[in-house]
Design an enzyme around this catalytic site. Structure first.
Site, short mmCIF file in Angstrom:
data_model
loop_
_atom_site.label_atom_id
_atom_site.label_comp_id
_atom_site.label_asym_id
_atom_site.label_seq_id
_atom_site.Cartn_x
_atom_site.Cartn_y
_atom_site.Cartn_z
N SER A 1 0.83 -1.22 0.00
CA SER A 1 0.00 0.00 0.00
C SER A 1 0.86 1.27 0.00
O SER A 1 0.51 2.26 -0.65
CB SER A 1 -0.98 0.00 1.17
N ASN B 1 12.55 2.18 5.76
CA ASN B 1 11.47 1.25 6.12
C ASN B 1 10.36 2.03 6.79
O ASN B 1 10.61 3.03 7.46
CB ASN B 1 12.00 0.19 7.10
N HIS C 1 7.46 1.50 9.64
CA HIS C 1 7.06 0.61 10.72
C HIS C 1 5.75 1.13 11.31
O HIS C 1 5.63 2.34 11.55
CB HIS C 1 8.16 0.57 11.80
N ASP D 1 14.23 -2.84 12.93
CA ASP D 1 13.57 -1.60 13.38
C ASP D 1 14.49 -0.72 14.22
O ASP D 1 14.05 -0.10 15.18
CB ASP D 1 12.30 -1.94 14.20
C1 GAR Z 1 2.36 -1.68 6.82
O1 GAR Z 1 1.51 -1.19 7.84
C2 GAR Z 1 3.80 -1.56 7.27
O2 GAR Z 1 4.03 -0.50 8.16
C3 GAR Z 1 4.01 -2.86 7.99
O3 GAR Z 1 3.28 -3.81 7.26
C4 GAR Z 1 2.18 -3.18 6.64
C5 GAR Z 1 2.15 -3.61 5.19
O4 GAR Z 1 0.95 -3.33 4.60
N1 GAR Z 1 5.40 -3.17 8.03
C6 GAR Z 1 5.95 -3.87 9.01
O5 GAR Z 1 5.31 -4.34 9.94
C7 GAR Z 1 7.45 -4.05 8.85
N2 GAR Z 1 8.04 -4.43 10.10
P1 GAR Z 1 0.77 -3.45 3.00
O6 GAR Z 1 1.25 -4.78 2.58
O7 GAR Z 1 -0.70 -3.23 2.80
O8 GAR Z 1 1.57 -2.32 2.43
#
Ligand code: GAR
Length: 221
Positions: free
Chosen positions: A26, A120, A122, A163
Site C-alpha cells: 500500500s 522502512n 514501521h 527496526d
Molecule cells: C504496513 O503497515 C507496514 O508498516 C508494515 O506492514 C504493513 C504492510 O501493509 N510493516 C511492518 O510491519 C514491517 N516491520 P501493506 O502490505 O498493505 O503495504
C-alpha cells in the site's frame, strides 16, 4: 573506499526508487501515485518481492515497474539472496530503496551497498513496539495490550538490526475506544500513506538529509 565502508553518494535531484514488499504494497502504491501526479520528483523503477503471488507484484507490473521475485528458495540460500538483491538494485541504478511492508530482514551485502539509502516504514512509534517478531498485526495487538492512547507510523533508515536505524520521520494517530488490531491498522496505514510520500518529498528537497541524522528536522504533521 575508506574504513567506513562505501562513500556516501549524493542523491540525484530525481532519484530512482526501488520498492520491496511482501503483501499488498500500500505504501508503494501511494508513493508511485505521488511520482505520477508530479508531487514527488522521483522515478519508480523496480519492485523486489519474496512473494510472487502478492498483490504488490501484480499492481507493480500493471503500473509499469519492473518486478523481480527473489527469495532464499529461488536463490538457494540467504547469502545468495542477499547478493542477488544487491546486484538487482545496482543493475537498475537504484538511488533509494523503499521497504513497503517487506517482512524479511535484509542481508549485510545489500545494506552495505546502499548506506543510508534504504528506508522502512514501521506501523508504530519506534523505538516502542519494534524488534524481531514485531510486524503487521502483531504490532497493533501489542499497542492495544499495552493500553497506549497514541500510536502512529515511523520512517527509519534500515541498518542490520530489526527496526533499529535512525528515525527520519514519525506521525501519530489516536488509539480509540473499541479499537481492534484491524481498525487500528487501518488508521495507521492511512497515516503511513501520507507520511511516506511526504518524507520522500522532504528528502528530495534536501530538507531531510539522510546522511546527517543530527540535523534532521522533526516529522511532518
Ligand atoms: C504496513 O503497515 C507496514 O508498516 C508494515 O506492514 C504493513 C504492510 O501493509 N510493516 C511492518 O510491519 C514491517 N516491520 P501493506 O502490505 O498493505 O503495504
Amino acid at each position: 573506499m575508506g574504513g567506513c565502508g562505501h562513500a556516501m553518494t549524493a542523491l540525484p535531484d530525481r532519484p530512482r526508487l526501488a520498492f520491496m514488499a511482501s503483501h499488498n504494497g500500500s505504501n508503494m502504491r501511494a508513493i508511485v501515485a505521488a511520482c505520477r501526479d508530479g508531487t514527488l520528483s522521483a522515478d519508480p523503477v523496480l519492485l523486489v518481492s519474496n512473494n510472487r503471488e502478492c498483490g504488490a507484484m501484480a499492481w507493480a507490473a500493471d503500473h509499469g515497474l519492473t518486478t523481480a521475485h527473489l527469495s532464499a528458495k529461488v536463490t538457494g540460500s540467504e547469502d545468495a539472496l542477499d547478493v542477488a538483491i544487491a546486484e538487482c538494485l545496482t543493475a537498475h541504478r537504484i538511488d533509494l530503496v523503499v521497504l513497503a511492508g517487506y517482512m524479511r530482514k535484509l542481508g549485510p551485502r545489500t545494506i552495505a551497498g546502499f548506506p543510508n539509502r534504504i528506508l522502512n516504514v514501521h506501523p508504530a512509534l519506534l523505538p516502542k513496539f519494534g524488534g524481531r517478531g514485531m510486524y503487521g498485526n502483531f504490532v497493533h495487538e501489542a499497542v492495544l495490550s499495552a493500553g497506549d492512547s497514541v500510536s502512529g507510523a515511523t520512517i527509519h533508515i534500515v541498518d542490520g538490526e530489526y527496526d533499529h536505524g535512525a528515525i527520519v520521520a514519525q506521525a501519530e494517530v489516536p488509539v480509540e475506544a473499541g479499537d481492534t488490531p484491524e481498525t487500528l491498522a487501518a488508521r495507521v496505514q492511512a497515516k503511513e500513506r501520507e507520511l511516506f510520500p511526504e518524507t520522500l518529498r522532504q528528502i528530495v528537497a534536501r530538507t531531510i538529509d539522510l546522511d546527517t541524522p543530527a540535523k534532521r528536522p522533526s516529522a511532518p504533521d
